[in-house]
Every structure is written in C-alpha cells, then in structure tokens.
Motif scaffolding. Structure first.
Motif, PDB file in Angstrom:
ATOM      1  N   HIS A 140      67.570  43.854  16.738  1.00 25.79           N
ATOM      2  CA  HIS A 140      67.635  44.887  15.700  1.00 25.79           C
ATOM      3  C   HIS A 140      66.221  45.347  15.369  1.00 25.79           C
ATOM      4  N   VAL A 141      66.021  46.648  15.403  1.00 27.22           N
ATOM      5  CA  VAL A 141      64.710  47.216  15.089  1.00 27.22           C
ATOM      6  C   VAL A 141      64.880  48.198  13.926  1.00 27.22           C
ATOM      7  N   HIS A 142      64.057  48.041  12.894  1.00 23.25           N
ATOM      8  CA  HIS A 142      64.084  48.998  11.778  1.00 23.25           C
ATOM      9  C   HIS A 142      63.202  50.171  12.171  1.00 23.25           C
ATOM     10  N   CYS A 152      68.198  52.512  11.944  1.00 20.35           N
ATOM     11  CA  CYS A 152      68.117  51.257  12.663  1.00 20.35           C
ATOM     12  C   CYS A 152      68.432  51.505  14.129  1.00 20.35           C
ATOM     13  N   HIS A 187      70.810  53.253   8.337  1.00 18.01           N
ATOM     14  CA  HIS A 187      70.606  51.959   7.702  1.00 18.01           C
ATOM     15  C   HIS A 187      71.272  51.880   6.325  1.00 18.01           C
TER      16      HIS A 187
HETATM   17 NI    NI Z   1      67.255  47.961  10.272  1.00 18.96          NI
END
Ligand code: NI
Length: 136
Positions: free
Chosen positions: A90-92, A98, A65
C-alpha cells in the motif's frame, strides 16, 4: 540440452522486417534473437492465461483514500482471494489517493476474477492487471 541455443532461418517480407527492426530498436533490444524469444514467451503467457493455466502477475489499483467503504470492500475482496495473493503493498500517493500493488500467482481464471472484482468496486479510479509467466 533443453536450454541449448538452436539457430533457425526465418523468411520475412522486407517491409515487415524493416518495421520489426525499428520496433525492437525503439524497445531497446540490441539484437533480434532476444526480441523474438520475448515475443514468443509473451504469446505463451497469453495462451496459458486464456486457458486458465498457472500465471503470476500484479494488480494495481488507485482509489480515494477518504472513502472508508472502498477501503473495506477492497480488503474484503482480498481476504476472499487469499489463496492467490502473495503480497500487497500500500502506497499513500498523496493526500487523497492510495495506490495498492497486489502480487498474485495462480490459475488464470482466478487471477482474472480477482482483478475484475477489484476494478469494479465503486470508488476505484483506475486498475490494471499485468500478467506474466509463473516461471515454468
Ligand atoms: Ni493510503
């Protein structure tokens, strides 16, 4: 008529059948018919993909990220392949990572070109391409 079930006989070596039953049992199948149908469809998808036919699929990428260069490059690549991208999520994952899940549909060669371009970006830690039937 085309979806009517048809019974047919198959002869296999006993040991091969024993291994097949153990395999499909471990995979959660309760009968051979569904397992065999799935194996056949899997081969068809592989064949369609290899010949450049229409497939659907998902590309997953995990990347750092903190690297703005990676983020920008991945976005540029996706914009260049907009015709085959259906959606992107998009997944953190955590403070540093990421996860991006990109749903695709299009000719096998174009799907592979997109997946190859994404995975080769410096800073991408892992990438997968899962190819499935486009439903036809
Ligand atoms: Ni992210």
């Amino acid at each position: 008529m085309k979806n009517k079930l048809v019974r047919f006989g198959v002869s296999l070596e006993g040991e091969l059948l024993r291994r097949f039953d153990a395999f499909i049992g471990a995979e959660g199948y309760s009968n051979r018919s569904k397992a065999i149908a799935d194996l056949i469809r899997k081969e068809f998808v592989t064949d369609v993909f290899a010949k450049g036919g229409q497939v659907a699929g998902a590309v997953t990428i995990v990347y750092d990220h903190h690297s703005r260069e990676v983020v920008n490059t991945l976005l540029d690549i996706q914009h260049d392949h907009g015709g085959i991208i259906i959606s992107a999520q998009h997944v953190h994952l955590d403070h540093d990572n990421c996860l991006e899940i990109i749903a695709v549909k299009g000719p096998g060669a174009k799907v592979k070109a997109l997946a190859d371009a994404l995975k080769s970006v410096k800073g991408v830690k892992h990438s997968t391409l899962s190819v499935t039937s486009a439903g036809r």
